[in-house]
Write an enzyme that holds these catalytic residues in place. Structure first.
Site, mmCIF file in Angstrom:
data_model
loop_
_atom_site.group_PDB
_atom_site.id
_atom_site.type_symbol
_atom_site.label_atom_id
_atom_site.label_comp_id
_atom_site.label_asym_id
_atom_site.label_seq_id
_atom_site.Cartn_x
_atom_site.Cartn_y
_atom_site.Cartn_z
ATOM 1 N N ASN A 238 0.847 -1.192 0.000
ATOM 2 C CA ASN A 238 0.000 0.000 0.000
ATOM 3 C C ASN A 238 0.888 1.250 0.000
ATOM 4 O O ASN A 238 2.099 1.154 0.196
ATOM 5 C CB ASN A 238 -0.932 -0.040 1.215
ATOM 6 C CG ASN A 238 -0.188 0.127 2.519
ATOM 7 O OD1 ASN A 238 0.901 -0.421 2.701
ATOM 8 N ND2 ASN A 238 -0.758 0.866 3.442
ATOM 9 N N CYS A 240 1.685 3.635 2.007
ATOM 10 C CA CYS A 240 2.555 3.953 3.148
ATOM 11 C C CYS A 240 3.560 2.840 3.441
ATOM 12 O O CYS A 240 4.435 3.013 4.297
ATOM 13 C CB CYS A 240 1.706 4.236 4.386
ATOM 14 S SG CYS A 240 0.724 5.734 4.240
ATOM 15 N N GLU A 242 3.229 -0.135 4.858
ATOM 16 C CA GLU A 242 3.163 -0.984 6.055
ATOM 17 C C GLU A 242 2.524 -2.335 5.792
ATOM 18 O O GLU A 242 2.611 -3.232 6.633
ATOM 19 C CB GLU A 242 2.431 -0.271 7.209
ATOM 20 C CG GLU A 242 0.916 -0.211 7.102
ATOM 21 C CD GLU A 242 0.416 1.018 6.369
ATOM 22 O OE1 GLU A 242 -0.725 1.420 6.612
ATOM 23 O OE2 GLU A 242 1.174 1.572 5.557
#
Length: 329
Positions: A238, A240, A242
């Site tokens: 994704n 970001c 994570e």
């Protein structure tokens, strides 16, 4: 909250949209109202709302294949995903290197970094149409022949600004780095040259120091640790970074707020494990209901979510709770 909502209205809306029955709804109202658990922002924004948006924060694109028709199909899917409020990650490693001959056109490829510009433009356009700012992750394997161009692509303040970028790091690269020897650049299983592993690592570190990008994804470790390895391949995350996800995979996230489980007894705090254990099943049922009750920008995203029913339950307030319990952080 929606414009005409109080905090209590919002809690009733979310609990009502995620509950199995009346008893479950009351339990959720208590959990969410006391903020012992916090669903991700998109869950709070979308569930039970008048907005026609997805409750998923982020997705990973379907595989981007080395053809113009497939690239544009994925770009169209990305536009619909971002229009519905979802960020999106992509692996560009299957696109042929810059300068490769395109036989059918008797021309040369412009390379994966140039095609990232199409997705960047879409992101900027969607962001300007009234939704939250678009979010994207671009990934390229460290053994792709265009890795240097990729590493240089964001050493500026005005290019690919709708992207975070990460390098897909392989075991073979790390072994070459440890031994301080060259490693092979590959495309479609064919060796296309060599690079110094230490030079590439130094470029990554310099860019990260100067420009806060790229990140690194240890893609062989991700594959090794994925308990669904037998039915999927993960090449991207994704926006970001994570959550590594397969093609059309999505993030369904929420966090238990540990500070809300602390009970003060005279001058000390204790952790209410009894309440924590009671809350977990109610939260899991509610988050699982998101999978069936939200809308999806694309049918393949719906199929992926419903087939595997992924969710990520995390913790927030860990440092604060630990300090209040007397532990050093």
């Amino acid at each position: 909250c929606q414009d005409d909502e109080t905090f209590d209205d919002k809690i009733r809306r979310i609990a009502g949209s995620l509950s199995d029955d009346q008893e479950h709804k009351y339990e959720l109202q208590d959990i969410l109202g006391c903020m012992r658990f916090l669903p991700a922002g998109r869950v709070q924004n979308a569930m039970g709302s008048r907005r026609i948006t997805t409750a998923y924060n982020c997705f990973v694109s379907g595989t981007i294949e080395d053809s113009m028709s497939n690239i544009m199909e994925r770009a169209t899917e990305a536009a619909e995903t971002m229009r519905r409020g979802g960020g999106i990650g992509y692996d560009f490693s299957q696109l042929r290197p810059k300068g490769d001959i395109i036989k059918s056109l008797d021309s040369k490829s412009s390379g994966p970094v140039s095609f990232m510009g199409i997705f960047d433009s879409i992101c900027q356009t969607i962001a300007s149409s009234g939704h939250r700012r678009g979010a994207q992750m671009g990934v390229l394997r460290v053994d792709h022949p265009d890795i240097k161009d990729f590493l240089m692509a964001k050493r500026n303040s005005d290019k690919l600004t709708g992207f975070n970028i990460s390098v897909g790091i392989t075991d073979a690269f790390m072994e070459a780095l440890e031994q301080d020897v060259p490693y092979e650049l590959m495309f479609e299983g064919i060796v296309r040259g060599e690079e110094s592993a230490s030079d590439i690592w130094e470029m990554i570190m310099e860019s990260t120091w100067d420009w806060a990008e790229p990140g690194v994804l240890f893609i062989d470790r991700i594959a090794e640790m994925n308990n669904l390895f037998y039915c999927e391949e993960i090449a991207a995350t994704n926006p970001c970074g994570e959550q590594p996800l397969p093609p059309y995979g999505a993030c369904l996230l929420g966090s238990f707020n540990l500070t809300k489980y602390l009970v003060k007894e005279e001058d000390n705090y204790t952790f209410n494990f009894t309440q924590f254990k009671i809350d977990i099943p109610h939260v899991v049922r509610a988050m699982d209901n998101v999978i069936d009750r939200t809308i999806y920008p694309l049918k393949p995203q719906s199929d992926e979510a419903k087939n595997k029913r992924r969710m990520g339950l995390g913790l927030t307030g860990l440092a604060n709770a630990g300090e209040m319990l007397g532990h050093a952080y």
